[in-house]
Design an enzyme around this catalytic site. Sequence first.
Site, mmCIF file in Angstrom:
data_model
loop_
_atom_site.group_PDB
_atom_site.id
_atom_site.type_symbol
_atom_site.label_atom_id
_atom_site.label_comp_id
_atom_site.label_asym_id
_atom_site.label_seq_id
_atom_site.Cartn_x
_atom_site.Cartn_y
_atom_site.Cartn_z
ATOM 1 C CG ASP A 1 -2.119 -0.868 1.116
ATOM 2 O OD1 ASP A 1 -2.998 -0.516 0.307
ATOM 3 O OD2 ASP A 1 -2.191 -1.899 1.808
ATOM 4 C CG ASP B 1 -8.324 2.411 4.734
ATOM 5 O OD1 ASP B 1 -7.191 2.755 4.351
ATOM 6 O OD2 ASP B 1 -9.369 2.805 4.183
ATOM 7 C CG ASP C 1 -9.120 -2.999 1.648
ATOM 8 O OD1 ASP C 1 -8.085 -3.068 0.974
ATOM 9 O OD2 ASP C 1 -10.072 -2.236 1.370
ATOM 10 C CG ASP C 2 -5.387 -5.377 -0.897
ATOM 11 O OD1 ASP C 2 -4.223 -5.545 -1.296
ATOM 12 O OD2 ASP C 2 -5.927 -4.259 -0.862
ATOM 13 C CE1 TYR D 1 0.488 -0.554 -4.522
ATOM 14 C CE2 TYR D 1 -0.274 1.434 -3.416
ATOM 15 C CZ TYR D 1 -0.529 0.196 -3.965
ATOM 16 O OH TYR D 1 -1.818 -0.290 -3.974
#
Length: 653
Positions: free
Chosen positions: A204, A210, A212-213, A315
């Site tokens: 991320d 947050d 979520d994956d 990233y």
Amino acid sequence: MLQNNSLLAQLKQNLRSQTPRVTGTIKATDKSYGFMDADDGNSYFVPPPFMKNVLHGDRVEAVLHTENERQSVEPDSLLEPGLDRFIGRVRKRDGKLAVTPDHPSIRLAMNARMGKRMGDQEVADGDWVEARLLRHPMKPDDKSFFVQIEALIAPKDAADVPWRVTLARHALEQASPADEAPRTLRDEGLEREDLTEVPFFTIDSASTQDMDDALSIIERPEGGWRLTVAIADPTGYIAPNDPVDREARQRAFTVYLPGQNVTMLPESLANDLCSLKENEQRPVLACDIDIAADGELTGHRFFAATICSKARLAYDKVSAWIETPEQADWAPNFERGAEQLKALEAMTLARYQWRLTHALVFGDRPDYAFELDEAGNVLAIHAEHRHISQRMIEESMIVANVCCARHLAEHVGHGIYNVHLGIAPEKREAAAEFLAGQSINATAEQLDQLDYFTALRRDIDASGNLWLEARLRRFQGYVNMTATPGPHFGMGLDAYATWTSPIRKYGDMINHRLIKQTLSGQADGMPAAETEAETEHLTERRRLNRMAERDVKDWLYVRFLSDDAANAREFAAEIMDIRRGGMRVRLPENGATVFLPASSLHSDRDAVAIDDKEGMVTIKDALTWRLGDTLTIALTEAREETRSLVGRPAASE
């Protein structure tokens, strides 16, 4: 007397029926006159005296006047006001209270009073308020415009005015929801597989809370990969129709604005209990996905599990390690980290190539990140180009959502689907006619076929004809949410249903519950009729969220570029829209959009011909610009009152 009144009323009615009349919507200009876009397809002139009694957006019935072959209209009956609840600014002059709507086409200061909701609260000149139109001069017994102030949105000097005003304008929540109740994992009758030893990882932005994956990937002995996608499980903590669920249903999405996120779920859930944090055990809904060496999806399995992410990756770090390893200052140090990232890269490239061949891919446009100080001032705007790490996550989520669409279609028959019909049905005949003019043979029936449309789009994309691509886009419809499976022409897929962002999207929570329904008869499902009822609300909230994001960015762009406008700084620009009034361009440097009025395109306005239908501008009969072209523009105005940027072609053009 009563008989005389009745006769007078009848006489007026007879005269009214004999007078030519038209209905339509008022469009104001920056002059004292306006126009009415009539239902008969014509645009009629509204003289200045008559504009004093109407507002932009009013739907009216009007008397049609013809004098010397020139037609104009006189509005005399209000069918629907263009203004009801609105956001405006307080104007105090000589002890009188008024409110001016915050609207680019309405500059009228309307007399006002304080509403009961305000109590003893005071407002000052320049404050931002919510108001409601009470009187309209075209309503029976009303003689003028009059409004009531319902709420104070923000004092005029508040640092967060752009955010508070924009959220209020679109009737969106100003803050994240609260949840004081402690949450424990519910018993849903699901058997959760223990995957806490599997080396899952997240990728991320560095600031994301947050998460979520999470992903895990292995190479299959027969070739290809098995990708396991683990998604946060808020429905494991939130029962259908409990207070948090009802609030999430109303909000529908997390609102992402520069410098501020307004979460759909309480932050205690979104950023903590459900977030797939590093080295924290979390319940998930997961899917094993088998992908062949050529990128084709060959199988999938949904299941409930418990995981423990082994690494929180960013990233930029991942991209640097993959793309320029000799310069990278970071390397993966978790179990099978390097092996997994290399496998995920290979899967991404294979899957991307498969979509290039069999579906459609989006063009690579950068995202733009606003760097703000604590007072909300824009320090810089950074173009964030999509690198390999973003593509790795994107391809993983796309394939996971394809699996969701197939699973729900096979086992449930309904869900929350994203459906895009490509060319809008009512525009297919016109689109076919346009393509014929470009020597492309396509019937309206063919444009309704997914395989034909995707092949056509691939050919156009490969040609590099940006004008043709932009012109065809004008015929396309919008993405809608539906309860039943349908094609997504924009992606070239036969069905698409998201489940990978349940912390941020209520539709994904619905799909989670439906998937769980297939895993356990005791799981809370949702009947088809209720799913259908949700789609309209979800679609509308998504539209409002996108408008709010656009509006805040427009406000910040104006503030950030005001000095550049004062100095007429030049920028490279791409033409994104051509209308009768001028051209709208995008600045690749920062993502801002700028309007170039027709009057600015050449010193001799009569030499300029704008074909808005074809998306072309000719000057002295020579084709000068088309949709998709690039040019250099000079930024000349930054208008904060309308949150708009205005420019002109640079002298070199």
